[in-house]
Scaffold this motif. Structure first.
Motif, short mmCIF file in Angstrom:
data_model
loop_
_atom_site.label_atom_id
_atom_site.label_comp_id
_atom_site.label_asym_id
_atom_site.label_seq_id
_atom_site.Cartn_x
_atom_site.Cartn_y
_atom_site.Cartn_z
N ARG A 3 46.99 39.10 31.98
CA ARG A 3 45.63 39.51 32.33
C ARG A 3 45.69 40.73 33.26
O ARG A 3 46.71 41.01 33.89
N THR A 4 44.56 41.40 33.35
CA THR A 4 44.50 42.62 34.15
C THR A 4 43.30 42.61 35.09
O THR A 4 42.18 42.28 34.68
N LEU A 5 43.58 42.96 36.32
CA LEU A 5 42.55 43.09 37.36
C LEU A 5 42.43 44.56 37.73
O LEU A 5 43.43 45.21 38.02
N ALA A 28 48.94 39.59 45.94
CA ALA A 28 48.79 38.23 45.42
C ALA A 28 48.65 38.24 43.90
O ALA A 28 49.23 37.39 43.20
N ALA A 29 47.91 39.20 43.39
CA ALA A 29 47.70 39.27 41.93
C ALA A 29 49.02 39.57 41.22
O ALA A 29 49.36 38.93 40.21
N LYS A 32 51.22 36.68 40.96
CA LYS A 32 50.73 35.71 39.97
C LYS A 32 50.92 36.21 38.54
O LYS A 32 50.44 35.60 37.59
N ILE A 34 49.79 39.09 37.26
CA ILE A 34 48.60 39.79 36.77
C ILE A 34 48.83 41.30 36.90
O ILE A 34 49.27 41.78 37.95
N ASP A 127 40.21 42.28 32.48
CA ASP A 127 39.59 40.96 32.51
C ASP A 127 38.61 40.85 33.66
O ASP A 127 37.66 40.06 33.59
N GLN A 128 38.84 41.59 34.72
CA GLN A 128 37.95 41.54 35.88
C GLN A 128 37.99 42.88 36.61
O GLN A 128 39.04 43.53 36.65
N ILE B 92 44.70 34.24 50.29
CA ILE B 92 44.16 35.34 49.49
C ILE B 92 44.42 35.10 47.99
O ILE B 92 43.65 35.54 47.13
N VAL B 96 42.14 35.42 44.38
CA VAL B 96 42.55 35.98 43.09
C VAL B 96 42.30 34.96 41.98
O VAL B 96 41.78 35.29 40.91
N MET B 100 39.82 35.59 38.81
CA MET B 100 40.40 35.69 37.47
C MET B 100 40.19 34.41 36.66
O MET B 100 40.81 34.23 35.61
N VAL B 104 35.13 34.56 33.45
CA VAL B 104 34.93 35.85 34.12
C VAL B 104 33.73 35.82 35.07
O VAL B 104 32.63 36.25 34.73
#
Lengths: 135, 110
Positions: A3-5, A28-29, A32, A34, A127-128, B92, B96, B100, B104
């Motif tokens: 997934r992509t932020l 953090a992303a 995980k 991402i 995705d967000q 934090i 996330v 995510m 959405v």
């Protein structure tokens, strides 16, 4: 599928806690797994400015080494290292016009130059998307 | 119906907008939306038990899940035991996860 932020940030370095929070979110992303896109505009283009230097603190009488002053360019470089380590993608665009206004084109390895159309494309593909405004 | 993640970063005792943001969270929850309110930076000052009423309690009562960033609390010397009931300690990474999540959620950052 990874997934992509996408995040857009605009606060300059050393001004607000927002820069720290944004980097914590990116960190953090990535941890995980991402992928993260960062669109830095206005003052945020200076986060990656290569000429930043840590400094001693004459008030405290501490040296550069003792002060361990963190620079945002080193923090961002660490995020790129983390992305490589985790085998995920960190794509960082500095808004070209914002860079030119500030003469901040000398940046660390990793970020690239872009503009609002890139952000629009990311918004459509991600995705967000999170927009962190300045005060 | 939708999911919302509202992130407040401002001190409600400095910014008059912050309590309105808390109220927005409560209003959305009262309409049946799933709402998470994540407090970070100076916004965590709102969760102290002894803090003047600032709409956080009302948001919790209306069904908002309120999360306070533990890092921000530690930075400000606010002990976990000082937070009011109904506020969850969070990292934090939890933010996330919320942003995510499947479906959405709409994310608003203030």
């Amino acid at each position: 599928m990874t997934r992509t932020l996408t995040m857009s940030i605009m606060d300059p370095p050393y001004e607000t806690a927002t820069s720290t929070t944004a980097m914590r979110v990116i960190d953090a992303a990535l941890r995980k797994g991402i992928n993260v896109n960062v669109f830095a505009y206005e003052g945020a283009v200076s986060l990656t400015f290569k000429d930043q230097k840590p400094h001693p603190n004459p008030v405290h009488g501490t040296t550069v080494e003792e002060e361990k002053h963190p620079t945002t360019k080193d923090l961002v470089a660490g995020l790129f290292d983390l992305a490589r380590e985790k085998a995920v993608k960190l794509d960082w665009i500095n808004c070209g016009m914002c860079v030119d206004e500030r003469g901040a084109g000398n940046w660390i390895e990793g970020p690239r130059r872009g503009g609002p159309p890139d952000l629009h494309k990311w918004v459509q593909e991600s995705d967000q998307t999170v927009v962190i405004p300045t005060k | 119906m939708g999911d919302y993640v509202l992130v407040e970063s401002r001190d409600p005792f400095e910014s008059g907008d912050a309590p309105y943001f808390f109220k927005l969270a409560g209003d959305l929850a009262a309409r049946g939306e799933k709402v998470t309110l994540f407090l970070v930076q100076n916004a965590v000052l709102a969760v102290r038990k002894g803090a003047k009423e600032n709409s956080i309690a009302a948001a919790i009562d209306r069904g908002v899940e309120v999360m306070a960033d533990s890092f921000s609390l530690r930075e400000r010397g606010v002990l976990a035991t000082e937070r009011r009931a109904g506020v969850r300690l969070a990292e934090i990474g939890d933010l996330v996860d919320q942003m995510m999540a499947d479906g959405v959620p709409k994310v608003l950052w203030h």
